[in-house]
Design a protein around this motif. Structure first.
Motif, short mmCIF file in Angstrom:
data_model
loop_
_atom_site.label_atom_id
_atom_site.label_comp_id
_atom_site.label_asym_id
_atom_site.label_seq_id
_atom_site.Cartn_x
_atom_site.Cartn_y
_atom_site.Cartn_z
N LEU A 17 4.71 1.45 -6.06
CA LEU A 17 4.61 0.10 -6.63
C LEU A 17 3.18 -0.20 -7.08
N SER A 18 2.21 0.23 -6.28
CA SER A 18 0.82 0.02 -6.67
C SER A 18 0.50 0.78 -7.96
N ARG A 19 0.97 2.02 -8.04
CA ARG A 19 0.72 2.83 -9.23
C ARG A 19 1.33 2.19 -10.48
N VAL A 20 2.55 1.68 -10.32
CA VAL A 20 3.23 1.07 -11.47
C VAL A 20 2.55 -0.23 -11.89
N ALA A 21 2.15 -1.04 -10.91
CA ALA A 21 1.59 -2.36 -11.22
C ALA A 21 0.15 -2.28 -11.72
N HIS A 22 -0.64 -1.38 -11.12
CA HIS A 22 -2.07 -1.37 -11.41
C HIS A 22 -2.55 -0.11 -12.13
N VAL A 30 13.47 1.50 -5.82
CA VAL A 30 14.22 1.13 -7.02
C VAL A 30 13.47 0.04 -7.79
N PHE A 31 12.85 -0.88 -7.07
CA PHE A 31 12.08 -1.94 -7.73
C PHE A 31 10.91 -1.36 -8.51
N ALA A 32 10.25 -0.34 -7.93
CA ALA A 32 9.16 0.31 -8.65
C ALA A 32 9.67 0.94 -9.95
N ALA A 33 10.82 1.60 -9.86
CA ALA A 33 11.42 2.19 -11.07
C ALA A 33 11.79 1.10 -12.08
N TYR A 34 12.26 -0.04 -11.58
CA TYR A 34 12.65 -1.16 -12.45
C TYR A 34 11.44 -1.70 -13.21
N TRP A 56 19.77 -4.72 -0.39
CA TRP A 56 20.24 -5.11 -1.73
C TRP A 56 19.82 -6.54 -2.05
N THR A 57 19.87 -7.42 -1.05
CA THR A 57 19.39 -8.79 -1.25
C THR A 57 17.93 -8.80 -1.66
N VAL A 58 17.12 -7.99 -0.99
CA VAL A 58 15.72 -7.86 -1.34
C VAL A 58 15.57 -7.39 -2.79
N LEU A 59 16.33 -6.39 -3.17
CA LEU A 59 16.25 -5.85 -4.52
C LEU A 59 16.57 -6.91 -5.56
#
Length: 517
Positions: free
Chosen positions: A111-116, A152-156, A185-188
């Motif tokens: 997630l860090s890699r994707v965001a920053h 999955v969120f990182a991929a999204y 799934w709720t978190v996603l």
């Protein structure tokens, strides 16, 4: 001019080596300890033993039934069933559970890699939360589902579903997360929805966001099929200290190892996060991750204590919100400050891994000695367990003391009264109607007399008598010495070591017949 990311290949290689080491470290607390200190883990091991051997004609078939179906609570169960082709229940469960923390760590870094565009120091500050309160409780299916949801969120974020192929892949990923646990799934759904909300500037954007989110909603189909056939209340709030409990969901987000180290580490992460935000360059925070973290945190505050039979539904979400808020902080404008924060976060993570591993190792030695009491329990019999409390304070350290007797199931193929009962979510159920109505999780507790902080001798005597009347051939009592236990007629002390006492019938064991309780 040198890049602000990683100036030379050699430095880049060193950073990736450090990251690989940190992910590897996350395996150690579970792999190095034969009895990990996750509070509910013995019950999961017992369930897996019953589920794998169901229908083999063994003694456990007299006590338990298993009805396999597709539900949103199978995260660790499915890989363990595969591993048990070669391993016993204890080893297989430990092997599967060992992947939860590394997968969560990998999701944080991704997630860090994707965001920053890089692994930021804020990711290091989030890493200690891999071993958060819900993990220490042993909510293994939920924690695995959250790790998968964050991946999955990182991929999204990196490549949202804009094509039919992409939509299909994310729909399948959402089904995988839901199958692991409904909570993940709720978190996603929430984090993806919050990230999309940041992008909305008009009606056209709303339609585009809804189109991208739609594949993640596919698990609504199996959810309605599953819960539509289930009874019981959908949710309930705790009726004691609700506001204080909501506050502690965040203040005690690292609860479980040791009170003062946990609180000190939480404080240190908070201070370092403030520094990271003050030193951050550019926009200071990634809006998508910040919105996702605040959305999950808000959901934790308004969430009932119990949802669809799962207790602690609210505080389970708090670590996810904190992780995402931390991850949103952008790298420091000055590389020297970023390296300082990076090293501090990595050090905190290493300290937490080593501390938990050492604590579990010390406790595990004691637990193995206590488990020798099971050698005197007849195979295929009924063993009751009573945990006698004399302290009115809520314990900080989370350990498997109260669920330890669940290991009588894989080790002695015997019945005990510590197993979970979650209406609508149980693949494994107790056959005997009387046992199913009374002898399940929490029936082991004899609470203290408060505020005096004394053993409730009357309640203890009644519980022992009830177990004797319900045909428990042996009763393991933990928390009082043998001379404080009134023996029912026909029972004797079989073994007594400190505050662990095993009493049993003097007469020969008769197999319990379902329906007699």
């Amino acid at each position: 001019m040198q890049s602000r990311r990683f100036p030379v290949p050699a430095e880049r290689m060193r950073v990736w080596a450090i990251l690989a080491l940190l992910i590897t470290l996350a395996f150690l607390p579970v792999l190095l300890n034969p009895i990990p200190g996750l509070a509910d883990l013995p019950n999961h091991i017992a369930r897996h033993h019953v589920m794998f051997h169901h229908g083999s004609g063994g003694m456990l078939d007299h006590y338990f039934d298993v009805q396999w179906r597709w539900i949103g609570n199978l995260g660790v169960d499915l890989p363990v069933m595969l591993l048990m082709q070669w391993l016993d229940a204890e080893t297989a469960t430990r092997a599967a559970v060992s992947f939860i923390a590394p997968l969560t760590a990998a999701a944080i870094l991704l997630l860090s890699r994707v965001a920053h565009g890089r692994i930021s120091a804020s990711a290091m500050l989030a890493l200690p939360l891999v071993f958060h309160q819900a993990y220490m409780y042993g909510f293994v299916n939920y924690c695995l589902s959250v790790a998968l949801a964050l991946l999955v969120f990182a991929a999204y974020l990196a490549r949202p579903p804009e094509t039919v192929r992409g939509a299909l892949l994310f729909a399948l990923a959402a089904l995988l997360v839901w199958t692991a646990h409904l909570g993940g799934w709720t978190v996603l759904l929430v984090v993806a929805g919050c990230a999309e909300l940041v992008r909305v500037r008009g009606l056209r954007d709303i339609a585009a966001s809804a189109r991208r989110l739609l594949p993640l909603a596919l698990p609504l189909v199996p959810l309605l099929m599953w819960r539509g056939a289930s009874g019981g209340p959908v949710f309930s709030y705790s009726d004691q200290h609700l506001l204080w409990g909501k506050f502690m969901s965040f203040a005690a987000v690292l609860k479980g190892w040791s009170r003062y180290p946990d609180l000190a580490m939480t404080g240190a992460i908070g201070v370092l996060a403030l520094l990271a935000f003050a030193w951050a360059g550019g926009r200071r925070a990634d809006a998508r991750l910040l919105a996702a973290g605040l959305g999950i945190s808000f959901l934790s505050v308004i969430m009932p204590t119990k949802v669809l039979g799962s207790w602690g539904a609210d505080f389970r979400l708090a670590p996810v919100g904190v992780i995402l808020v931390l991850l949103s902080i952008t790298p420091a404008a000055q590389p020297r400050r970023e390296r300082l924060l990076f090293a501090a976060g990595a050090l905190l993570f290493a300290v937490r891994v080593v501390g938990i591993s050492a604590s579990w190792h010390r406790a595990g030695t004691v637990l193995e000695q206590r488990l020798r009491i099971l050698d005197d329990v007849p195979r295929g019999s009924r063993m009751g367990f009573i945990a006698v409390h004399s302290d009115c304070r809520t314990p900080w350290v989370l350990n498997p003391d109260r669920k330890l007797p669940g290991l009588v199931i894989p080790r002695r193929d015997a019945f005990t009264n510590t197993m979970f009962k979650v209406d609508g979510s149980d693949l494994m159920t107790i056959r005997d109607p009387g046992d199913r109505a009374r002898w399940f999780d929490l029936s082991e507790d004899v609470e203290a007399v408060c505020p005096a902080g004394k053993v409730d001798q009357a309640a203890l005597a009644e519980r022992v008598r009830d177990m004797a009347n319900d045909d428990f051939q042996t009763i393991w009592i933990w928390g009082v010495a043998a001379d404080r236990i009134g023996l029912p007629p026909g029972y004797r002390v079989m073994e007594a070591k400190g505050n662990d006492v095993l009493i049993g019938r003097s007469t020969q064991h008769r197999p319990h017949q379902p329906g007699r309780s």
